[in-house]
Design a protein around this motif. Sequence first.
Motif, PDB file in Angstrom:
ATOM      1  N   THR A  63       0.217  -3.672  -2.785  1.00 32.72           N
ATOM      2  CA  THR A  63       0.982  -3.720  -3.958  1.00 32.72           C
ATOM      3  C   THR A  63       1.044  -4.946  -4.513  1.00 32.72           C
ATOM      4  O   THR A  63       0.956  -5.965  -6.010  1.00 32.72           O
ATOM      5  CB  THR A  63       2.215  -2.637  -4.466  1.00 32.72           C
ATOM      6  OG1 THR A  63       2.387  -1.624  -4.258  1.00 32.72           O
ATOM      7  CG2 THR A  63       2.063  -2.702  -5.820  1.00 32.72           C
ATOM      8  N   LEU A  86      -1.296   3.848  -6.581  1.00 31.85           N
ATOM      9  CA  LEU A  86      -1.295   2.373  -6.662  1.00 31.85           C
ATOM     10  C   LEU A  86      -2.091   1.240  -7.424  1.00 31.85           C
ATOM     11  O   LEU A  86      -1.369   0.620  -7.484  1.00 31.85           O
ATOM     12  CB  LEU A  86      -2.384   1.532  -4.948  1.00 31.85           C
ATOM     13  CG  LEU A  86      -2.838   0.318  -4.583  1.00 31.85           C
ATOM     14  CD1 LEU A  86      -1.571  -0.568  -4.422  1.00 31.85           C
ATOM     15  CD2 LEU A  86      -3.804   0.246  -3.760  1.00 31.85           C
ATOM     16  N   TYR A 107       2.899   4.262  -1.745  1.00 28.57           N
ATOM     17  CA  TYR A 107       2.783   3.528  -3.350  1.00 28.57           C
ATOM     18  C   TYR A 107       3.345   4.595  -4.317  1.00 28.57           C
ATOM     19  O   TYR A 107       4.006   4.053  -5.787  1.00 28.57           O
ATOM     20  CB  TYR A 107       0.795   4.053  -3.325  1.00 28.57           C
ATOM     21  CG  TYR A 107       0.199   3.491  -2.335  1.00 28.57           C
ATOM     22  CD1 TYR A 107       0.998   2.531  -1.800  1.00 28.57           C
ATOM     23  CD2 TYR A 107      -1.191   3.392  -1.700  1.00 28.57           C
ATOM     24  CE1 TYR A 107      -0.228   1.928  -0.880  1.00 28.57           C
ATOM     25  CE2 TYR A 107      -1.742   3.040  -1.086  1.00 28.57           C
ATOM     26  CZ  TYR A 107      -1.061   1.956  -0.196  1.00 28.57           C
ATOM     27  OH  TYR A 107      -1.746   1.843   0.846  1.00 28.57           O
TER      28      TYR A 107
END
Length: 388
Positions: free
Chosen positions: A161, A99, A41
């Motif tokens: 994402t 994230l 992330y």
Amino acid sequence: MWKGLEADLTQKFERPPYACDPARSRGRRHAEAAAPTRTEYQRDRDRIVHSTAFRRLVYKTQVFLNHEGDLFRTRLTHSLEVAQLGRSIARSLGLDEDLVEAIALAHDLGHTPFGHAGQDALNDCMVDHGGFEHNLQSLRVVDQLEERYPAFDGLNLTFETREGILKHCSRANAQRLEAQEPGGVARRFLEHTQPSLEAQLCNLADEIAYNAHDIDDGVRSGLITLEQLQEVALFDGYRVQTLREYPQLQGRRLLYEAIRRMLSAQVYDVIDAARAALQVAHPHSVDEVRLDAPLVRFGDVMRQSSAALKRFLFQNLYRHPQVVETTAKAQEVVRELFAAYCADPAQMQADFAARRDPFRSVSDYIAGMTDRFAAHEHERLTGRKLFA
């Protein structure tokens, strides 16, 4: 050396079972070796920050157009504010901050010039060619339109994402995406399930951020006043509270302090409401989160107060005659650009002009423009200058 460092990065603390874990990501559409010094992330966030579309956000409007003042919010500053609020809340809930930040920084990458006015105009232009949705366009940017890597189009971000970026999606577009990527980021719109808690958090942080900064920008512009804002219980309660402590305070300092306290109250409310919801639902995995109702949310009272604030802004700012006049000009620019490029694709950059789907190509080209580039292009193609 690198393996030990990577393990340290991904196993630094024990995550609650409902939080997304980069070590257990559903992965990328194109397989890549793990980065030695960053989680998946963190890598997404870095790719977004270095993208061309992210840099363009500095010249894309929020409510006020880019030329109307240097201190009004842009899509870039809005995205940074969403990321800051999101990280603060994520930290308290034990969610993955990286994230949340990646989703927040990417959520507006597909927005057109001139904000919602440009989006509505472009959707009208594309009504017979698949329409235009800015959330879908943001996904299109990170999946296809960015050209930075030799082996694939787009940024090749993780599923989590990309899922968070696709905040809304029509059923027709969800079906099309599902056909291209079975079980992918559009599946939840067909099954009516939820995204991750990190994505839910970004949705709410987006709302908190734009309500607060639209108050600030609205007062700065002179289109709304502190006196008018006394109609809004959520804001006025903190204005009154501030004046009890600082009776002589006025002007911008009073406005900023009331907004600051309002923001803090909303953040604490989300944290408390989410913790209570998580305690009741007690999800044991991210997949269980997806099957439940939204768990990151306002409490009942704050939800009603936030809705009242949104109604006030809609009536007094977004529908202010000055904003409506500018909106009409912005939509005229987008419509006439669309017509001009469809009539003569050679007026676009060569790589857009050469694409097989001419209407989607024109849509992509216009959606990627900044406010000022769109205004300059319109003047070049029509000989008319609509904005001073």
